[in-house]
Design a protein around this motif. Structure first.
Motif, PDB file in Angstrom:
ATOM      1  N   VAL A 100       0.862  -1.189   0.000  1.00  0.00           N
ATOM      2  CA  VAL A 100       0.000   0.000   0.000  1.00  0.00           C
ATOM      3  C   VAL A 100       0.898   1.239   0.000  1.00  0.00           C
ATOM      4  O   VAL A 100       1.189   1.803   1.052  1.00  0.00           O
ATOM      5  CB  VAL A 100      -0.952   0.008   1.218  1.00  0.00           C
ATOM      6  CG1 VAL A 100      -1.869   1.237   1.173  1.00  0.00           C
ATOM      7  CG2 VAL A 100      -1.768  -1.266   1.313  1.00  0.00           C
ATOM      8  N   PRO A 101       1.355   1.639  -1.181  1.00  0.00           N
ATOM      9  CA  PRO A 101       2.184   2.851  -1.249  1.00  0.00           C
ATOM     10  C   PRO A 101       1.424   4.048  -0.661  1.00  0.00           C
ATOM     11  O   PRO A 101       0.273   4.278  -1.002  1.00  0.00           O
ATOM     12  CB  PRO A 101       2.424   3.038  -2.759  1.00  0.00           C
ATOM     13  CG  PRO A 101       2.229   1.674  -3.347  1.00  0.00           C
ATOM     14  CD  PRO A 101       1.155   1.036  -2.499  1.00  0.00           C
ATOM     15  N   GLY A 102       2.079   4.745   0.267  1.00  0.00           N
ATOM     16  CA  GLY A 102       1.444   5.888   0.912  1.00  0.00           C
ATOM     17  C   GLY A 102       0.817   5.556   2.252  1.00  0.00           C
ATOM     18  O   GLY A 102       0.250   6.431   2.908  1.00  0.00           O
ATOM     19  N   THR A 103       0.929   4.298   2.707  1.00  0.00           N
ATOM     20  CA  THR A 103       0.400   3.940   4.016  1.00  0.00           C
ATOM     21  C   THR A 103       1.120   4.715   5.119  1.00  0.00           C
ATOM     22  O   THR A 103       2.279   5.111   4.945  1.00  0.00           O
ATOM     23  CB  THR A 103       0.539   2.423   4.280  1.00  0.00           C
ATOM     24  OG1 THR A 103      -0.046   2.113   5.555  1.00  0.00           O
ATOM     25  CG2 THR A 103       1.987   1.968   4.299  1.00  0.00           C
ATOM     26  N   LYS A 104       0.429   4.926   6.242  1.00  0.00           N
ATOM     27  CA  LYS A 104       1.047   5.589   7.391  1.00  0.00           C
ATOM     28  C   LYS A 104       1.905   4.618   8.189  1.00  0.00           C
ATOM     29  O   LYS A 104       2.704   5.050   9.009  1.00  0.00           O
ATOM     30  CB  LYS A 104      -0.021   6.164   8.324  1.00  0.00           C
ATOM     31  CG  LYS A 104      -0.813   7.296   7.729  1.00  0.00           C
ATOM     32  CD  LYS A 104      -1.692   8.038   8.729  1.00  0.00           C
ATOM     33  CE  LYS A 104      -2.559   7.210   9.609  1.00  0.00           C
ATOM     34  NZ  LYS A 104      -3.477   7.969  10.458  1.00  0.00           N
ATOM     35  N   MET A 105       1.732   3.314   7.974  1.00  0.00           N
ATOM     36  CA  MET A 105       2.464   2.329   8.779  1.00  0.00           C
ATOM     37  C   MET A 105       3.942   2.369   8.430  1.00  0.00           C
ATOM     38  O   MET A 105       4.337   2.074   7.308  1.00  0.00           O
ATOM     39  CB  MET A 105       1.921   0.919   8.572  1.00  0.00           C
ATOM     40  CG  MET A 105       2.579  -0.075   9.515  1.00  0.00           C
ATOM     41  SD  MET A 105       1.595  -1.531   9.711  1.00  0.00           S
ATOM     42  CE  MET A 105       2.846  -2.770   9.723  1.00  0.00           C
ATOM     43  N   MET A 106       4.733   2.732   9.411  1.00  0.00           N
ATOM     44  CA  MET A 106       6.169   2.872   9.208  1.00  0.00           C
ATOM     45  C   MET A 106       6.967   1.908  10.083  1.00  0.00           C
ATOM     46  O   MET A 106       8.142   2.114  10.315  1.00  0.00           O
ATOM     47  CB  MET A 106       6.606   4.315   9.520  1.00  0.00           C
ATOM     48  CG  MET A 106       6.028   5.329   8.574  1.00  0.00           C
ATOM     49  SD  MET A 106       6.653   5.021   6.925  1.00  0.00           S
ATOM     50  CE  MET A 106       5.265   5.511   5.953  1.00  0.00           C
ATOM     51  N   ALA A 107       6.328   0.859  10.551  1.00  0.00           N
ATOM     52  CA  ALA A 107       7.013  -0.117  11.411  1.00  0.00           C
ATOM     53  C   ALA A 107       8.048  -0.888  10.613  1.00  0.00           C
ATOM     54  O   ALA A 107       7.951  -1.006   9.388  1.00  0.00           O
ATOM     55  CB  ALA A 107       5.994  -1.078  12.010  1.00  0.00           C
ATOM     56  N   ALA A 108       9.019  -1.421  11.324  1.00  0.00           N
ATOM     57  CA  ALA A 108      10.000  -2.290  10.675  1.00  0.00           C
ATOM     58  C   ALA A 108       9.268  -3.498  10.100  1.00  0.00           C
ATOM     59  O   ALA A 108       8.358  -4.048  10.739  1.00  0.00           O
ATOM     60  CB  ALA A 108      11.047  -2.738  11.689  1.00  0.00           C
ATOM     61  N   PRO A 109       9.611  -3.912   8.901  1.00  0.00           N
ATOM     62  CA  PRO A 109       8.918  -5.041   8.291  1.00  0.00           C
ATOM     63  C   PRO A 109       9.185  -6.353   9.035  1.00  0.00           C
ATOM     64  O   PRO A 109      10.246  -6.526   9.632  1.00  0.00           O
ATOM     65  CB  PRO A 109       9.487  -5.091   6.878  1.00  0.00           C
ATOM     66  CG  PRO A 109      10.748  -4.322   6.907  1.00  0.00           C
ATOM     67  CD  PRO A 109      10.647  -3.350   8.040  1.00  0.00           C
ATOM     68  N   VAL A 110       8.210  -7.234   8.978  1.00  0.00           N
ATOM     69  CA  VAL A 110       8.348  -8.583   9.537  1.00  0.00           C
ATOM     70  C   VAL A 110       8.650  -9.475   8.340  1.00  0.00           C
ATOM     71  O   VAL A 110       7.748  -9.876   7.612  1.00  0.00           O
ATOM     72  CB  VAL A 110       7.058  -9.036  10.255  1.00  0.00           C
ATOM     73  CG1 VAL A 110       7.217 -10.445  10.810  1.00  0.00           C
ATOM     74  CG2 VAL A 110       6.679  -8.053  11.350  1.00  0.00           C
ATOM     75  N   THR A 111       9.916  -9.754   8.111  1.00  0.00           N
ATOM     76  CA  THR A 111      10.321 -10.454   6.896  1.00  0.00           C
ATOM     77  C   THR A 111      10.407 -11.967   7.064  1.00  0.00           C
ATOM     78  O   THR A 111      10.400 -12.685   6.074  1.00  0.00           O
ATOM     79  CB  THR A 111      11.676  -9.929   6.395  1.00  0.00           C
ATOM     80  OG1 THR A 111      12.645 -10.071   7.433  1.00  0.00           O
ATOM     81  CG2 THR A 111      11.567  -8.459   5.988  1.00  0.00           C
ATOM     82  N   ASN A 112      10.463 -12.450   8.276  1.00  0.00           N
ATOM     83  CA  ASN A 112      10.559 -13.885   8.511  1.00  0.00           C
ATOM     84  C   ASN A 112       9.186 -14.529   8.288  1.00  0.00           C
ATOM     85  O   ASN A 112       8.222 -14.194   8.992  1.00  0.00           O
ATOM     86  CB  ASN A 112      11.044 -14.146   9.942  1.00  0.00           C
ATOM     87  CG  ASN A 112      11.185 -15.610  10.256  1.00  0.00           C
ATOM     88  OD1 ASN A 112      10.242 -16.374  10.141  1.00  0.00           O
ATOM     89  ND2 ASN A 112      12.371 -15.998  10.679  1.00  0.00           N
TER      90      ASN A 112
END
Length: 129
Positions: A100-112
């Motif tokens: 979702v380009p433009g989302t407010k969520m700026m948390a570190a990604p959960v890549t696992n």
């Protein structure tokens, strides 16, 4: 003989197509997901109606994106048109701004992938009631 060759070619093609499919998500563990969700809890509550920096995630499975009453979503999330199922949540927490380009969520990604599956398993236990 021709029939056998055609069958062999068809099966060989299936092998290539199957190899191109993304791997299946690992099974999730809700108890481990609750622990992993602690990193999300700084912004998201799992109590119905309790919004924080992020919207409440109570009953998120099956919900449309941008649908929690009283939460001010980004225009991007309001227009995203997503339904939060297991695969969509995993893709979102892996790369929020990619999905979702433009989302407010700026948390570190959960890549696992296992952590993603565990978080989703936990969220499936959190009711909207």
């Amino acid at each position: 003989m021709l029939r056998t060759s055609i069958l062999a070619l068809g099966l060989a093609g299936l092998g290539a197509a199957a190899a191109a499919l993304p791997p299946a998500a690992p099974p999730g563990d809700a108890a481990k997901g609750k622990t992993t969700f602690a990193r999300c809890a700084a912004c998201h509550a799992v109590v119905p109606g309790k919004n924080g920096v992020g919207p409440s995630l109570a009953g998120v499975i099956g919900r449309k994106s941008g649908a929690v009453a009283g939460y001010r979503y980004s225009p991007a999330m309001q227009k995203a048109g997503l339904t939060w199922d297991e695969a969509t949540i995993a893709r979102f927490i892996a790369a929020p701004s990619k999905l979702v380009p433009g989302t407010k969520m700026m948390a570190a990604p959960v890549t696992n992938p296992q952590d993603q599956a565990n978080i989703v398993a936990y969220l499936k236990t959190v009711s909207a009631k």
